[in-house]
Design a protein around this motif. Structure first.
Motif, PDB file in Angstrom:
ATOM      1  N   ASN A   2       0.831  -1.197   0.000  1.00 42.59           N
ATOM      2  CA  ASN A   2       0.000   0.000   0.000  1.00 42.59           C
ATOM      3  C   ASN A   2       0.869   1.251   0.000  1.00 42.59           C
ATOM      4  OD1 ASN A   2      -2.376  -1.420   0.021  1.00 42.59           O
ATOM      5  ND2 ASN A   2      -2.657  -1.300   2.236  1.00 42.59           N
ATOM      6  N   PRO A   3       0.453   2.280  -0.719  1.00 43.13           N
ATOM      7  CA  PRO A   3       1.237   3.513  -0.735  1.00 43.13           C
ATOM      8  C   PRO A   3       1.191   4.231   0.610  1.00 43.13           C
ATOM      9  CG  PRO A   3      -0.847   3.839  -1.881  1.00 43.13           C
ATOM     10  CD  PRO A   3      -0.746   2.369  -1.576  1.00 43.13           C
ATOM     11  N   LYS A   4       2.282   4.899   0.953  1.00 45.50           N
ATOM     12  CA  LYS A   4       2.321   5.723   2.161  1.00 45.50           C
ATOM     13  C   LYS A   4       2.003   7.180   1.851  1.00 45.50           C
ATOM     14  CE  LYS A   4       5.400   3.004   5.082  1.00 45.50           C
ATOM     15  NZ  LYS A   4       6.591   3.052   5.970  1.00 45.50           N
ATOM     16  N   VAL A   5       2.170   7.554   0.584  1.00 42.84           N
ATOM     17  CA  VAL A   5       1.904   8.926   0.153  1.00 42.84           C
ATOM     18  C   VAL A   5       0.925   8.899  -1.009  1.00 42.84           C
ATOM     19  CG1 VAL A   5       2.899  11.038  -0.827  1.00 42.84           C
ATOM     20  CG2 VAL A   5       4.189   9.715   0.874  1.00 42.84           C
ATOM     21  N   MET A   6      -0.069   9.764  -0.976  1.00 39.51           N
ATOM     22  CA  MET A   6      -0.959   9.929  -2.121  1.00 39.51           C
ATOM     23  C   MET A   6      -0.804  11.349  -2.662  1.00 39.51           C
ATOM     24  SD  MET A   6      -5.078   9.461  -2.643  1.00 39.51           S
ATOM     25  CE  MET A   6      -4.949   7.701  -3.011  1.00 39.51           C
ATOM     26  N   ILE A   7      -0.444  11.418  -3.949  1.00 36.66           N
ATOM     27  CA  ILE A   7      -0.355  12.707  -4.639  1.00 36.66           C
ATOM     28  C   ILE A   7      -1.655  12.903  -5.418  1.00 36.66           C
ATOM     29  CG2 ILE A   7       0.921  14.086  -6.324  1.00 36.66           C
ATOM     30  CD1 ILE A   7       3.315  12.207  -5.873  1.00 36.66           C
ATOM     31  N   ILE A   8      -2.310  14.037  -5.191  1.00 33.74           N
ATOM     32  CA  ILE A   8      -3.526  14.341  -5.932  1.00 33.74           C
ATOM     33  C   ILE A   8      -3.310  15.636  -6.702  1.00 33.74           C
ATOM     34  CG2 ILE A   8      -6.009  14.736  -5.822  1.00 33.74           C
ATOM     35  CD1 ILE A   8      -6.106  13.251  -3.210  1.00 33.74           C
ATOM     36  N   LEU A   9      -3.489  15.573  -8.016  1.00 36.86           N
ATOM     37  CA  LEU A   9      -3.356  16.748  -8.877  1.00 36.86           C
ATOM     38  C   LEU A   9      -4.727  17.346  -9.146  1.00 36.86           C
ATOM     39  CD1 LEU A   9      -0.987  15.351 -11.670  1.00 36.86           C
ATOM     40  CD2 LEU A   9      -0.396  16.142  -9.403  1.00 36.86           C
ATOM     41  N   GLY A  10      -4.787  18.655  -9.170  1.00 39.14           N
ATOM     42  CA  GLY A  10      -6.035  19.304  -9.521  1.00 39.14           C
ATOM     43  C   GLY A  10      -6.307  19.253 -11.011  1.00 39.14           C
ATOM     44  N   LYS A  35      -3.182  10.487  -8.334  1.00 41.99           N
ATOM     45  CA  LYS A  35      -4.554  10.630  -8.809  1.00 41.99           C
ATOM     46  C   LYS A  35      -4.777  12.047  -9.323  1.00 41.99           C
ATOM     47  CE  LYS A  35      -5.673   6.502  -7.202  1.00 41.99           C
ATOM     48  NZ  LYS A  35      -6.003   5.358  -8.095  1.00 41.99           N
ATOM     49  N   VAL A  36      -5.777  12.194 -10.195  1.00 39.23           N
ATOM     50  CA  VAL A  36      -6.202  13.519 -10.675  1.00 39.23           C
ATOM     51  C   VAL A  36      -7.640  13.716 -10.244  1.00 39.23           C
ATOM     52  CG1 VAL A  36      -6.593  15.010 -12.660  1.00 39.23           C
ATOM     53  CG2 VAL A  36      -4.649  13.426 -12.659  1.00 39.23           C
ATOM     54  N   THR A  42     -14.921  17.638  -9.369  1.00 38.92           N
ATOM     55  CA  THR A  42     -15.133  16.235  -8.960  1.00 38.92           C
ATOM     56  C   THR A  42     -15.009  16.139  -7.442  1.00 38.92           C
ATOM     57  OG1 THR A  42     -12.787  15.698  -9.281  1.00 38.92           O
ATOM     58  CG2 THR A  42     -14.276  15.320 -11.148  1.00 38.92           C
ATOM     59  N   HIS A  43     -15.814  16.914  -6.763  1.00 38.71           N
ATOM     60  CA  HIS A  43     -15.708  16.992  -5.305  1.00 38.71           C
ATOM     61  C   HIS A  43     -15.919  15.635  -4.636  1.00 38.71           C
ATOM     62  CE1 HIS A  43     -15.882  18.833  -1.347  1.00 38.71           C
ATOM     63  NE2 HIS A  43     -16.938  18.072  -1.090  1.00 38.71           N
ATOM     64  N   GLU A  44     -16.904  14.868  -5.100  1.00 41.46           N
ATOM     65  CA  GLU A  44     -17.184  13.567  -4.490  1.00 41.46           C
ATOM     66  C   GLU A  44     -16.027  12.599  -4.686  1.00 41.46           C
ATOM     67  OE1 GLU A  44     -19.617  12.491  -2.478  1.00 41.46           O
ATOM     68  OE2 GLU A  44     -20.223  14.589  -2.419  1.00 41.46           O
ATOM     69  N   LYS A  45     -15.346  12.723  -5.810  1.00 38.70           N
ATOM     70  CA  LYS A  45     -14.182  11.868  -6.055  1.00 38.70           C
ATOM     71  C   LYS A  45     -13.074  12.175  -5.059  1.00 38.70           C
ATOM     72  CE  LYS A  45     -10.771  10.586  -9.595  1.00 38.70           C
ATOM     73  NZ  LYS A  45     -10.304  10.798 -10.990  1.00 38.70           N
ATOM     74  N   VAL A  46     -12.845  13.455  -4.803  1.00 39.74           N
ATOM     75  CA  VAL A  46     -11.836  13.842  -3.815  1.00 39.74           C
ATOM     76  C   VAL A  46     -12.187  13.255  -2.451  1.00 39.74           C
ATOM     77  CG1 VAL A  46     -10.800  15.772  -2.558  1.00 39.74           C
ATOM     78  CG2 VAL A  46     -11.190  15.959  -5.019  1.00 39.74           C
ATOM     79  N   GLU A  59      -0.298   7.700   4.727  1.00 43.90           N
ATOM     80  CA  GLU A  59       0.105   8.478   5.896  1.00 43.90           C
ATOM     81  C   GLU A  59       0.195   9.970   5.616  1.00 43.90           C
ATOM     82  OE1 GLU A  59       3.729   6.788   7.334  1.00 43.90           O
ATOM     83  OE2 GLU A  59       2.794   4.888   7.908  1.00 43.90           O
ATOM     84  N   VAL A  60       0.470  10.330   4.361  1.00 40.35           N
ATOM     85  CA  VAL A  60       0.640  11.737   3.998  1.00 40.35           C
ATOM     86  C   VAL A  60       0.002  11.983   2.639  1.00 40.35           C
ATOM     87  CG1 VAL A  60       2.279  13.616   3.590  1.00 40.35           C
ATOM     88  CG2 VAL A  60       2.855  11.804   5.231  1.00 40.35           C
ATOM     89  N   PHE A  61      -0.699  13.101   2.513  1.00 40.95           N
ATOM     90  CA  PHE A  61      -1.268  13.528   1.232  1.00 40.95           C
ATOM     91  C   PHE A  61      -0.485  14.732   0.711  1.00 40.95           C
ATOM     92  CE2 PHE A  61      -4.734  11.297   3.269  1.00 40.95           C
ATOM     93  CZ  PHE A  61      -5.374  10.633   2.233  1.00 40.95           C
ATOM     94  N   ILE A  62      -0.297  14.764  -0.610  1.00 43.19           N
ATOM     95  CA  ILE A  62       0.284  15.934  -1.268  1.00 43.19           C
ATOM     96  C   ILE A  62      -0.726  16.430  -2.288  1.00 43.19           C
ATOM     97  CG2 ILE A  62       2.158  16.836  -2.700  1.00 43.19           C
ATOM     98  CD1 ILE A  62       3.973  14.664  -1.614  1.00 43.19           C
ATOM     99  N   GLY A  63      -1.254  17.627  -2.066  1.00 41.78           N
ATOM    100  CA  GLY A  63      -2.203  18.229  -2.992  1.00 41.78           C
ATOM    101  C   GLY A  63      -1.509  19.280  -3.839  1.00 41.78           C
ATOM    102  N   ILE A  64      -1.593  19.141  -5.160  1.00 42.22           N
ATOM    103  CA  ILE A  64      -0.903  20.043  -6.085  1.00 42.22           C
ATOM    104  C   ILE A  64      -1.939  20.743  -6.955  1.00 42.22           C
ATOM    105  CG2 ILE A  64       0.797  20.202  -7.948  1.00 42.22           C
ATOM    106  CD1 ILE A  64       2.090  17.665  -6.882  1.00 42.22           C
ATOM    107  N   ALA A  65      -1.980  22.075  -6.872  1.00 41.39           N
ATOM    108  CA  ALA A  65      -3.001  22.806  -7.629  1.00 41.39           C
ATOM    109  C   ALA A  65      -2.611  24.271  -7.786  1.00 41.39           C
ATOM    110  CB  ALA A  65      -4.358  22.697  -6.925  1.00 41.39           C
ATOM    111  N   GLY A  66      -3.119  24.880  -8.856  1.00 41.99           N
ATOM    112  CA  GLY A  66      -2.897  26.297  -9.101  1.00 41.99           C
ATOM    113  C   GLY A  66      -4.190  27.080  -9.006  1.00 41.99           C
TER     114      GLY A  66
END
Length: 344
Positions: A2-10, A35-36, A42-46, A59-66
């Motif tokens: 399982n991943p320890k970090v999830m990166i989510i792109l806007g 993930k994107v 896509t609020h429900e997806k988030v 354990e940690v999320f990284i949210g990347i967005a402009g």
């Protein structure tokens, strides 16, 4: 695995910034997921992604967005795990995204790093995971050393290109080995919780004018039953004492730096320690913008997890989110605080 970090792109357009995070996580050998999802489209997806990931070992999320960059904040709304925000320069030099990420309300902090600094976001994630994972901690240390080596190589390369008649090429050849004087540091406060072990957190206000913000942090840390030490000390006015204090706090899990102006407290701590550093900017001049920018926009390799201006309470919550990953008691207290909307 399982991943320890999830990166989510806007947006897919943020992939070049995410690639910086990916490269670092690969270097640190930390399993991750990508993930994107859009906070608005896509609020429900988030929501589903964050809740299921939190329940399945992330354990940690990284949210990347402009732009308005509500993605990191939306992630923080659905988890008690630490959320790192990476603002992206799309318009306004990325300042709109930086403010949206950092200026979160209590109790939903986003550990904001510099604009387009996907690398620092991943290094911060590594520091957080490294608190309990010795192998990751060692790899973070090696990575930090590589940045130091690059500076030294760049200096040698530069010096080799200069051929001025008056250029003193060999002046102070061994300056890298100079050691600082180590005076005794006076403690301002005692630990909040008496224990034979070292405090979990060190809170470092840069001046006595920052004490009120430090008290807000202390209230939250007490509520979460997290031991801490507070010491008012300036790296600019008392650099030797500051250095000695950071060395004395070698057993803490993380630091919280509090300062107004461009006092460089957070940057000085992260320069002297490989532990996670949370930055709390204070409004002294320019509505705190100078402090916010000097904390968040750190160079590669030395991230500061910056919260909003004058929001010491969120720094306390973020400390709880980080330490709660491995401490069930802190996690229980944190959930009670976040999900019961406690009024502090």
């Amino acid at each position: 695995m399982n991943p320890k970090v999830m990166i989510i792109l806007g947006s897919l357009s943020d992939l070049n910034i995410a690639q910086k995070s990916i490269d670092i996580l690969e270097t640190l050998s930390i399993p991750y997921s990508l993930k994107v999802a859009s906070a608005h489209r896509t609020h429900e997806k988030v929501k589903k992604l964050v809740i299921e990931a939190s329940n399945n070992g992330v354990e940690v999320f990284i949210g990347i967005a402009g732009l308005a960059a509500h993605l990191p904040g939306s992630i923080a709304a659905y988890t008690h795990k630490p959320v790192i925000g990476v603002p992206v320069d799309v318009k306004l030099g990325g300042l709109d995204a930086l403010y949206s990420s950092a200026q979160m309300p209590f109790p939903a902090p986003v550990a904001t790093v510099g604009i387009d600094r996907g690398d620092n976001g991943a290094i911060l994630a590594g520091q957080i995971i490294g608190i309990t994972d010795e192998k990751v901690r060692k790899r973070v240390s090696e990575l930090r050393k590589s940045y130091q080596d690059k500076v030294e190589k760049d200096e040698k390369k530069l010096i080799s290109k200069i051929s001025g008649e008056y250029f003193q090429k060999d002046f102070i050849p061994d300056y890298n080995e100079i050691t600082e004087v180590e005076p005794v540091t006076d403690k301002v406060f005692k630990e909040s919780v008496e224990t034979k072990d070292s405090p979990l957190v060190s809170v470092v206000p840069g001046s006595y004018s920052d004490i009120e913000e430090a008290k807000k942090i202390a209230i939250v840390l007490d509520r979460l039953n997290i031991s801490y030490d507070i010491n008012v000390i300036s790296p600019i006015r008392y650099p030797d004492k500051f250095h000695k204090y950071i060395e004395d706090m070698e057993n803490v899990k993380l630091f919280i730096a509090v300062s107004g102006l461009s006092a460089h407290v957070a940057g000085s701590v992260v320069a002297l320690s490989e532990k996670p550093v949370i930055g709390v900017p204070c409004a002294v001049e320019l509505n705190g913008m100078d402090s916010l920018l000097s904390m968040s926009n750190m160079p590669p390799g030395v991230p500061v997890a910056t919260v909003g201006i004058g929001n010491g309470r969120n720094a306390g919550v973020l400390a709880g989110e980080i330490l709660g990953i491995s401490d069930p008691e802190i996690e229980i207290n944190l959930k009670r605080l976040k999900y019961k909307t406690a009024d502090l």
